[in-house]
Every structure is written in C-alpha cells, then in structure tokens.
Enzyme design. Structure first.
Site, PDB file in Angstrom:
ATOM      1  NE  ARG A  50       0.196   1.621   3.439  1.00 52.39           N
ATOM      2  CZ  ARG A  50       1.218   2.461   3.582  1.00 52.39           C
ATOM      3  NH1 ARG A  50       2.450   2.029   3.695  1.00 52.39           N
ATOM      4  NH2 ARG A  50       1.009   3.766   3.599  1.00 52.39           N
ATOM      5  N   GLY A  51       0.252   2.395  -0.199  1.00 52.99           N
ATOM      6  CA  GLY A  51       0.991   3.642  -0.333  1.00 52.99           C
ATOM      7  C   GLY A  51       1.106   4.004  -1.796  1.00 52.99           C
ATOM      8  CB  ALA A  52       0.410   7.123  -3.645  1.00 55.13           C
ATOM      9  CD  GLN A 195      -3.059   2.582   6.971  1.00 53.56           C
ATOM     10  OE1 GLN A 195      -3.640   2.859   8.035  1.00 53.56           O
ATOM     11  NE2 GLN A 195      -3.698   2.516   5.818  1.00 53.56           N
ATOM     12  CG  ASP A 236      -3.093   8.087  -1.173  1.00 43.13           C
ATOM     13  OD1 ASP A 236      -3.054   8.658  -0.058  1.00 43.13           O
ATOM     14  OD2 ASP A 236      -2.683   6.934  -1.364  1.00 43.13           O
TER      15      ASP A 236
HETATM   16  C1  LIG Z   1       3.591   8.068   0.076  1.00 46.37           C
HETATM   17  S1  LIG Z   1       1.921   8.080  -0.219  1.00 46.37           S
HETATM   18  C2  LIG Z   1       1.308   7.131   1.089  1.00 46.37           C
HETATM   19  C3  LIG Z   1      -0.157   7.371   1.305  1.00 46.37           C
HETATM   20  O1  LIG Z   1      -0.890   6.165   1.064  1.00 46.37           O
HETATM   21  C4  LIG Z   1      -1.585   5.846   2.249  1.00 46.37           C
HETATM   22  O2  LIG Z   1      -2.811   5.241   2.017  1.00 46.37           O
HETATM   23  P1  LIG Z   1      -2.915   3.621   2.126  1.00 46.37           P
HETATM   24  O3  LIG Z   1      -2.155   3.214   3.345  1.00 46.37           O
HETATM   25  O4  LIG Z   1      -4.406   3.384   2.226  1.00 46.37           O
HETATM   26  O5  LIG Z   1      -2.324   3.113   0.843  1.00 46.37           O
HETATM   27  C5  LIG Z   1      -1.771   7.175   2.921  1.00 46.37           C
HETATM   28  O6  LIG Z   1      -2.781   7.943   2.295  1.00 46.37           O
HETATM   29  C6  LIG Z   1      -0.417   7.766   2.721  1.00 46.37           C
HETATM   30  O7  LIG Z   1      -0.317   9.128   2.925  1.00 46.37           O
END
Ligand SMILES: CSC[C@H]1O[C@H](OP(=O)(O)O)[C@H](O)[C@@H]1O
Length: 341
Positions: A50-52, A195, A236
C-alpha cells in the site's frame, strides 16, 4: 528500513513479485512471493502492499507479471489488457496505481509478445528504481524546510513502506537526519488500519529516528500546546484544487491552519492529476469490519451503520507547500506546467 531493504521488487529467477506483507507489521517481518495477477490484486486490496508510490510500482510489476504469465501469443494483448483493468479496479483513489500500469502498457505497445514481455519487466524495474531516486531528491528538497531542531507531525505511513524505499513524508525526515538535523516525529496512529502506529513508528524506530505514537484525536491538543513545529504528510492524488490523502489528513490541516503551523505535502510528480478537480475523484470506501471491530471484537453494535472513507480531500488553501522531486511548490498553485512523467 534503510535503502538496502526494498518494499516490493521483481524476482528474476521466478519472474514473480516479492513484497513485504505490511499487514503483519509490526509484529512480524514477512516477505511474500506473488506469482499471479489475481494474488497481486488481492494483496493490493488487503493492503499487504500500500501507499501511492508503492502502488505505482506494484501496478507496473503487475503488468509485467501478466505479460510473462500469458504464454498464448494469440490471447496476449487481451489478457494483459484485462489484467491491467483488474489491477486498476482494486483501489481507485491513489493515481499512482493507474499511472504505473499505463506507463508499462505504453512501453509494450504494438510489440510482438516476446519483446513485449522483456520490455514490460524492464519498464517496471525502471519505475521502481526511479521511485527510489525520486524519494531521495524529494526528501532532500523537503529537509531544507525543516528547522535544525524540531518536531514534525505526520499521519498514516508515507515512508519507505509506501514507496520502493526511503519514503516521501518520511523521506523528508530521513534526509533531514542525514543533514544532521535533530527532528523528532509524532506519528498519528491512523485509525482504522493503524498505518501510523504499525508502520511509521516501526520504520522510524528501526532507523533510530525519535518517534512518538499518538492517537489521532491527540494531534490538535499537541498543536495547541505548542508541541508541533510543522506537519508533513504524503498524498495519494493531487488535483487542481485538493490533496487526497489518508482519512484524517484534512482534520490535521484545519488544526494546523488554526494554530499557524506549516502544513506540507510530500509527493512525487506522478501523484499529480492535473486535469482533475476534487469533485471528479472517487474516494475509496472500505468495509464496515475495519471500523466496527478491534482485534476481532465488535466495537459497534450490530445494525449500527458505519462510514469508512479511506481518504479525504484537503483544499490547497490549507497547504503551505508541496514538496516534490523537482522542488517545493508554493501558492498560488498552478500545476499546468508540471510534466506528467
Ligand atoms: C507516500 S503516499 C502514502 C499514502 O498512502 C496511504 O494510504 P494507504 O495506506 O491506504 O495506501 C496514505 O494515504 C499515505 O499518505
């Protein structure tokens, strides 16, 4: 999480994808091997990856996996297109997922399958390597904004685990420490999937960077008590008028504005969606179970509905600056000249 540990990478021996299973952290460090597109789609949906930026790399490797898995030259184009659509459907808000997929698809266009398979792997690896360099440059650009000694609040995980390595918001923190700055981090746990507590605190503690974990609703009070010097979060998707990031980001932006605390967003150019505005974007809604239970025990009475937006949108009017690999952008924001890489 220093630079020898990657979040997701290609296994040349098996033509498969390797990744840290982020759902197991911080209790276990588990690396999993993903051999099919369906399994990759499931890993994305479950936030094993996960993470953009990491989703951009995952999408890129997913197209390569589809290409090497389809042995029928006749069905090759249709199969890869179908697999790409499946991967894009897994999580709609982070623009990097579709960006990574489309970048690899373009590298294969109009090529015979055997050459397309080779170029897909090469293109995906290039995206992964470029992400690492991008985070290092972005981190440096952001680190120059931080005081010599200070405390930065962050939300969710925009660290090495959200990228190939190094991170965006946490890349700024890591680069500041490389510059000799004494930066402490306050990491918001980030309900419901935690997270911030599970991943950000784990990453920074592992790298000996001072980090304190708090519940999300403590952030405003710490700002009021003068304990926070600035906020740095990831993103994101960044549209012409808003920053989409983990749910709770908007709340921190409003509080930072109220307390005159700088609020920075750290994101690569690949996270910008310069044609869109907030109203165009689908914000992922996730299952009731993530909110209505904790460690398997119900926390919301049966029959009581739950709203579980995975992201929110912060108007650019609340953003002090956007830290990218090409420099820091300041208001009045105009992204029209940002080249989509
Ligand atoms: C470096 S962007 C990471 C961004 O993604 C996370 O969302 P997720 O854990 O649901 O993929 C979160 O929005 C972070 O800021």
């Amino acid at each position: 999480m220093t630079d020898e540990t990657k979040t997701i990478w290609w296994n040349d021996e098996n033509n498969s994808i390797m990744m840290i299973d982020q759902t197991k952290l911080p209790v276990e460090f588990v690396v999993i091997e993903v051999k099919t597109v369906e399994r990759l789609a499931d890993a994305i949906r479950r936030l094993e990856v996960r993470g953009a930026p990491a989703l951009g790399v995952a999408g890129a490797f997913g197209v390569a996996l589809s290409a090497v898995s389809c042995t029928s030259d006749v069905e090759f184009a249709e199969t890869v297109a179908s697999d790409a659509a499946l991967l894009k459907s897994t999580r709609p808000t982070a623009v990097n997922l579709a960006w990574g997929i489309d970048k690899v698809l373009r590298s294969m266009e109009n090529l015979p399958p055997e050459m397309a398979r080779f170029l897909a792997i090469t293109a995906a690896k290039t995206i992964a390597e470029a992400d690492e360099k991008c985070c290092m440059q972005l981190g440096h650009n952001g680190a120059t904004l931080l005081p010599q000694i200070g405390t930065v609040l962050t939300h969710c995980n925009a660290g090495a685990l959200a990228c190939s390595t190094w991170g965006t918001a946490l890349g700024v923190i890591r680069s500041a420490h490389k510059m000799g700055k004494k930066i402490s981090v306050v990491s918001c746990e980030t309900r419901p999937l935690l997270q911030g507590a599970r991943l950000t605190a784990w990453e920074l503690h592992h790298d000996n960077i001072p980090v304190t974990s708090i519940i999300d609703s403590e952030a405003a009070y710490l700002m009021r008590k003068g304990k926070i010097d600035c906020v740095v979060v990831g993103a994101d998707r960044i549209t012409k008028d808003a920053v989409f990031n983990k749910i709770g980001t908007y709340m921190h932006a409003v509080c930072a504005k109220h307390h005159n605390i700088p609020f920075y967003v750290a994101a690569p150019i690949s996270t910008f969606d310069v044609e869109a505005v907030e109203a165009d974007i689908i914000v992922e809604e996730r299952s009731r179970d993530e909110v209505a239970a904790f460690w398997g025990k119900p926390t919301v009475p049966e029959g009581v509905p739950v709203i579980n937006y995975a992201f929110d949108a912060t108007p650019l009017s609340l953003v002090t600056g956007i830290i990218t690999e090409v420099g820091v952008l300041y208001p009045p924001y105009d992204f029209s000249n940002l080249r989509q890489m």
